[in-house]
Design a protein around this motif. Structure first.
Motif, short mmCIF file in Angstrom:
data_model
loop_
_atom_site.label_atom_id
_atom_site.label_comp_id
_atom_site.label_asym_id
_atom_site.label_seq_id
_atom_site.Cartn_x
_atom_site.Cartn_y
_atom_site.Cartn_z
N ILE A 16 35.18 -37.77 -19.59
CA ILE A 16 36.64 -37.85 -19.45
C ILE A 16 37.00 -38.91 -18.41
CG2 ILE A 16 38.68 -36.58 -18.68
CD1 ILE A 16 37.37 -34.05 -19.81
N ARG A 17 36.26 -38.94 -17.30
CA ARG A 17 36.53 -39.91 -16.24
C ARG A 17 36.29 -41.33 -16.73
NH1 ARG A 17 33.43 -42.59 -12.86
NH2 ARG A 17 31.60 -41.30 -13.21
N LYS A 18 35.26 -41.55 -17.54
CA LYS A 18 34.97 -42.89 -18.04
C LYS A 18 36.08 -43.38 -18.96
CE LYS A 18 31.14 -44.74 -18.20
NZ LYS A 18 30.47 -45.82 -17.52
N ASN A 19 36.71 -42.48 -19.71
CA ASN A 19 37.75 -42.88 -20.66
C ASN A 19 39.13 -42.92 -20.03
OD1 ASN A 19 35.88 -43.11 -22.71
ND2 ASN A 19 36.10 -40.97 -23.32
N ALA A 20 39.29 -42.39 -18.82
CA ALA A 20 40.61 -42.33 -18.18
C ALA A 20 40.93 -43.69 -17.56
CB ALA A 20 40.63 -41.25 -17.12
N HIS A 21 42.17 -44.10 -17.75
CA HIS A 21 42.66 -45.33 -17.13
C HIS A 21 43.65 -44.94 -16.05
CE1 HIS A 21 40.75 -47.70 -20.24
NE2 HIS A 21 41.26 -46.88 -21.14
N THR A 22 43.61 -45.63 -14.94
CA THR A 22 44.43 -45.24 -13.81
C THR A 22 45.92 -45.41 -14.06
OG1 THR A 22 44.16 -47.43 -12.83
CG2 THR A 22 42.64 -45.71 -12.12
N ASP A 23 46.30 -46.23 -15.05
CA ASP A 23 47.73 -46.43 -15.31
C ASP A 23 48.26 -45.48 -16.39
OD1 ASP A 23 46.22 -47.61 -17.25
OD2 ASP A 23 47.43 -49.41 -17.43
N ASP A 24 47.39 -44.69 -17.01
CA ASP A 24 47.82 -43.75 -18.03
C ASP A 24 48.01 -42.37 -17.38
OD1 ASP A 24 48.46 -42.51 -20.36
OD2 ASP A 24 46.49 -42.73 -21.30
N ILE A 25 49.24 -41.98 -17.17
CA ILE A 25 49.56 -40.75 -16.44
C ILE A 25 49.07 -39.48 -17.15
CG2 ILE A 25 51.46 -39.37 -15.45
CD1 ILE A 25 50.91 -42.02 -14.02
N PRO A 26 49.27 -39.33 -18.48
CA PRO A 26 48.77 -38.09 -19.10
C PRO A 26 47.24 -37.95 -19.03
CG PRO A 26 50.38 -39.13 -20.54
CD PRO A 26 50.11 -40.08 -19.42
N GLU A 27 46.52 -39.05 -19.18
CA GLU A 27 45.05 -38.98 -19.06
C GLU A 27 44.63 -38.57 -17.66
OE1 GLU A 27 42.98 -42.49 -20.20
OE2 GLU A 27 43.59 -42.36 -22.29
N MET A 28 45.28 -39.13 -16.66
CA MET A 28 44.93 -38.79 -15.28
C MET A 28 45.30 -37.35 -14.95
SD MET A 28 43.22 -41.20 -14.05
CE MET A 28 43.10 -40.58 -12.40
N ASN A 29 46.43 -36.88 -15.49
CA ASN A 29 46.79 -35.48 -15.27
C ASN A 29 45.78 -34.55 -15.93
OD1 ASN A 29 49.02 -36.06 -13.72
ND2 ASN A 29 50.42 -36.05 -15.46
N TYR A 30 45.32 -34.92 -17.14
CA TYR A 30 44.30 -34.12 -17.81
C TYR A 30 43.00 -34.12 -17.01
CZ TYR A 30 40.96 -32.54 -21.31
OH TYR A 30 39.97 -31.87 -21.96
N LEU A 31 42.62 -35.30 -16.49
CA LEU A 31 41.40 -35.40 -15.69
C LEU A 31 41.51 -34.55 -14.43
CD1 LEU A 31 38.64 -36.69 -15.02
CD2 LEU A 31 39.91 -38.54 -13.94
N ARG A 32 42.63 -34.65 -13.74
CA ARG A 32 42.80 -33.85 -12.52
C ARG A 32 42.76 -32.36 -12.83
NH1 ARG A 32 44.84 -36.25 -7.68
NH2 ARG A 32 45.21 -38.46 -7.96
N GLY A 33 43.40 -31.96 -13.90
CA GLY A 33 43.38 -30.55 -14.29
C GLY A 33 41.98 -30.08 -14.63
N PHE A 34 41.25 -30.91 -15.35
CA PHE A 34 39.88 -30.54 -15.71
C PHE A 34 39.00 -30.46 -14.48
CE2 PHE A 34 35.55 -31.26 -17.18
CZ PHE A 34 35.47 -30.32 -18.19
N VAL A 35 39.17 -31.41 -13.55
CA VAL A 35 38.37 -31.41 -12.32
C VAL A 35 38.64 -30.14 -11.51
CG1 VAL A 35 38.12 -32.55 -10.09
CG2 VAL A 35 38.05 -33.89 -12.17
N LYS A 36 39.91 -29.78 -11.39
CA LYS A 36 40.24 -28.56 -10.64
C LYS A 36 39.61 -27.34 -11.28
CE LYS A 36 44.64 -30.51 -9.23
NZ LYS A 36 46.08 -30.51 -9.49
N LYS A 37 39.74 -27.21 -12.60
CA LYS A 37 39.16 -26.06 -13.29
C LYS A 37 37.64 -26.06 -13.19
CE LYS A 37 42.83 -25.96 -16.70
NZ LYS A 37 43.17 -26.33 -18.07
#
Length: 136
Positions: A96-117
């Motif tokens: 997920i981190r490799k596919n996430a782009h720092t300018d894409d807000i929904p991807e980063m929110n998904y990444l942060r949520g997954f990391v927390k969980k």
């Protein structure tokens, strides 16, 4: 021989504690780091350390198991399953981190949520397996 068992178990518990602290730090960073680039760079730095500690847990667990003459019991099977779950979720998080782009807000929110969980789940899993192992 008794000193070897005690030292192996103490080392195992110390590394488990360090892993829990690193997981909690990662949860803290996911809540408090607002800059996406800093957050991704921090994850790139912390994830290999976290996996190294999980590998060290597995290695010291094998050492403790060797000192105990490779006796397999239900708590050992539970520990192996927990380490495999941690590795599989870490692999998914890496993808997920490799596919996430720092300018894409929904991807980063998904990444942060997954990391927390993931990291809260890892801490709960480690504490739960440790509690069950000491109860058995």
């Amino acid at each position: 021989m008794e000193q070897m068992i005690t030292m192996s178990i103490n080392l195992h518990l110390f590394i488990i504690g360090a892993t829990i602290l690193l997981a909690l730090y990662n949860v803290y960073a996911s809540y408090n780091l607002k800059d996406e680039t800093k957050y991704i760079n921090r994850m790139k730095y912390i994830q290999p350390q976290y996996l190294s500690l999980v590998t060290a847990i597995m290695f010291t667990g094998i050492t403790v198991m060797a000192v105990n003459h490779f006796v397999i019991n239900p708590s050992l099977i539970l520990m192996i399953i927990a380490v495999l779950i941690i590795y599989f979720t870490s692999t998914k998080m890496h993808m997920i981190r490799k596919n996430a782009h720092t300018d894409d807000i929904p991807e980063m929110n998904y990444l942060r949520g997954f990391v927390k969980k993931k990291y809260v789940g890892d801490v709960v899993l480690i504490l739960l397996v440790g509690g069950v192992s000491f109860m058995i």
